[in-house]
Write an enzyme that holds these catalytic residues in place. Sequence first.
Site, PDB file in Angstrom:
ATOM      1  N   TYR A 189       0.838  -1.200   0.000  1.00 61.82           N
ATOM      2  CA  TYR A 189       0.000   0.000   0.000  1.00 61.82           C
ATOM      3  C   TYR A 189       0.876   1.255   0.000  1.00 61.82           C
ATOM      4  CZ  TYR A 189      -2.808   3.723   2.091  1.00 61.82           C
ATOM      5  OH  TYR A 189      -3.409   4.929   2.356  1.00 61.82           O
ATOM      6  N   LYS A 193       1.175   4.458  -2.582  1.00 64.77           N
ATOM      7  CA  LYS A 193       0.921   5.864  -2.204  1.00 64.77           C
ATOM      8  C   LYS A 193       2.078   6.748  -2.663  1.00 64.77           C
ATOM      9  CE  LYS A 193      -2.397   7.162  -0.715  1.00 64.77           C
ATOM     10  NZ  LYS A 193      -3.642   7.353  -1.541  1.00 64.77           N
TER      11      LYS A 193
HETATM   12  C1  UD1 Z   1      -2.795   4.019   9.015  1.00 61.11           C
HETATM   13  C2  UD1 Z   1      -3.587   3.388   7.895  1.00 61.11           C
HETATM   14  C3  UD1 Z   1      -3.027   3.743   6.579  1.00 61.11           C
HETATM   15  C4  UD1 Z   1      -2.994   5.244   6.436  1.00 61.11           C
HETATM   16  C5  UD1 Z   1      -2.199   5.824   7.591  1.00 61.11           C
HETATM   17  C6  UD1 Z   1      -2.235   7.325   7.530  1.00 61.11           C
HETATM   18  C7  UD1 Z   1      -4.666   1.252   7.856  1.00 61.11           C
HETATM   19  C8  UD1 Z   1      -4.516  -0.233   8.048  1.00 61.11           C
HETATM   20  N1  UD1 Z   1      -3.547   1.956   8.045  1.00 61.11           N
HETATM   21  O1  UD1 Z   1      -1.478   3.456   9.050  1.00 61.11           O
HETATM   22  O2  UD1 Z   1      -3.827   3.218   5.538  1.00 61.11           O
HETATM   23  O3  UD1 Z   1      -2.413   5.624   5.217  1.00 61.11           O
HETATM   24  O4  UD1 Z   1      -2.752   5.400   8.822  1.00 61.11           O
HETATM   25  O5  UD1 Z   1      -3.547   7.776   7.617  1.00 61.11           O
HETATM   26  O6  UD1 Z   1      -5.714   1.753   7.540  1.00 61.11           O
HETATM   27  N2  UD1 Z   1      -2.705  -2.026  15.908  1.00 61.11           N
HETATM   28  C9  UD1 Z   1      -3.139  -2.542  17.122  1.00 61.11           C
HETATM   29  N3  UD1 Z   1      -4.254  -3.332  17.126  1.00 61.11           N
HETATM   30  C10 UD1 Z   1      -4.950  -3.653  16.005  1.00 61.11           C
HETATM   31  C11 UD1 Z   1      -4.507  -3.097  14.758  1.00 61.11           C
HETATM   32  C12 UD1 Z   1      -3.381  -2.292  14.760  1.00 61.11           C
HETATM   33  O7  UD1 Z   1      -2.543  -2.300  18.153  1.00 61.11           O
HETATM   34  O8  UD1 Z   1      -5.956  -4.365  16.103  1.00 61.11           O
HETATM   35  C13 UD1 Z   1      -1.501  -1.177  15.892  1.00 61.11           C
HETATM   36  C14 UD1 Z   1      -0.520  -1.537  14.793  1.00 61.11           C
HETATM   37  O9  UD1 Z   1       0.348  -2.509  15.232  1.00 61.11           O
HETATM   38  C15 UD1 Z   1       0.175  -0.214  14.535  1.00 61.11           C
HETATM   39  C16 UD1 Z   1      -0.859   0.839  14.924  1.00 61.11           C
HETATM   40  O10 UD1 Z   1      -1.893   0.152  15.612  1.00 61.11           O
HETATM   41  O11 UD1 Z   1       1.271  -0.075  15.376  1.00 61.11           O
HETATM   42  C17 UD1 Z   1      -1.476   1.582  13.763  1.00 61.11           C
HETATM   43  O12 UD1 Z   1      -2.075   0.686  12.888  1.00 61.11           O
HETATM   44  P1  UD1 Z   1      -2.922   1.121  11.614  1.00 61.11           P
HETATM   45  O13 UD1 Z   1      -3.893   2.167  11.927  1.00 61.11           O
HETATM   46  O14 UD1 Z   1      -3.458  -0.141  11.042  1.00 61.11           O
HETATM   47  O15 UD1 Z   1      -1.788   1.572  10.578  1.00 61.11           O
HETATM   48  P2  UD1 Z   1      -0.832   2.801  10.359  1.00 61.11           P
HETATM   49  O16 UD1 Z   1       0.471   2.249   9.945  1.00 61.11           O
HETATM   50  O17 UD1 Z   1      -0.768   3.713  11.514  1.00 61.11           O
END
Ligand code: UD1
Length: 358
Positions: A189, A193
Amino acid sequence: MRVLVTGGAGFIGSAVIQELDRAGHQSVIIDSFRADVHAGDVPRSGLHRGSARFGPSSGPLIVADIRDHEAVTAAVVGVDAVVHLAAKVGLGVDLDDLEDYVSSNDLGTAVLLRAMARAGIGRLVLAGSMVVYGEGAYACAEHGPVVPAPRLESDLLSGHFEPPCPVCGQALSPGLVSEDAALDPRNGYAATKLHQEHLCAVWARETGGTVAALRFHNVYGPGMPRDTPYAGVAAIFRSALERGAAPTVLEDGKQRRDFVEVTDVARAVVAALTPREPIPAVRAYNIGSGRVGTIGELATLLAATMGGPPPVVTGGYRLGDVRHVTASSERAARELGWRARVSLMDGVRAFADAPMRL
Ligand code: UD1
């Protein structure tokens, strides 16, 4: 101004349409209502004169894929500027997702840019992402600013989540990433981007147009889609709490992120469409709240606000995740006159109360 919003029926798109309405602009939406994001009441393909039933705007709604030449060519007619949000988002599940990321995001952008060039449209705002940076900014006490390597699965498995200094292996201090930081996408992804930014820069050079790539940090807020493998962490936490389950926090919950509320993001998009001063033809902007938060903090705050069970910190991991990435959004403040306004407390309160999208 008449503005085409690709992906205008989505989470960020709906907020952008509302903000365009508020600012007195007309909008046209093109959205495919892709099945992995939209469930329930999906309109039939083609042109709908009013989109009120499917979004906040009464402007035309074209239900079509962004890769559909004919539909996109029709959508750009009479338009002054484009906001390009349509994309397959999220980390994805595995490499089976890669073709769809490349096709939806890269080919989709190419089709749009060609149609814009032919129609003579000169202004574009692209939904970029902080994922183009890979790991955020880090400094080593001994070696200064450094770029850590992707984390090793063996380290993650043994609970070593912090990326070490690539020179001496010592612990690093995370900082705020600026737009000039090295770009280092670390999942499929993220790679698309960054490629979108490059394609838009090519378009700008060839046509004399201008593109602002807004690198959104972690967007949350009302209208976020429900829990899917492609949803951001706030949606996953919120969906769990709605089921009465505890949010599950990966790693140790100390991952740093910048949580920015969707209405602030929508204001940034409109600010980038109508900058107060002329801005460079190709320009990237971090769009973050300016506040450093952690995933554990978000989970705790949301659970408390919703009166649900406290988060469970699992120590699990996803290989494509980066450890810390938080923004300096000073460039957007300086050049676009934009700053986030919604505090995390207020934003989480509104998010906790609002319905999620099916
Ligand atoms: C997110 C978005 C990405 C977007 C970016 C900027 C998703 C999957 N990711 O990236 O598309 O471009 O923000 O807006 O939409 N985590 C947990 N529990 C869970 C899932 C995730 O603790 O159930 C943790 C992950 O390990 C990570 C953090 O939350 O450390 C953020 O995860 P996530 O929001 O998925 O992805 P980003 O990399 O921050």
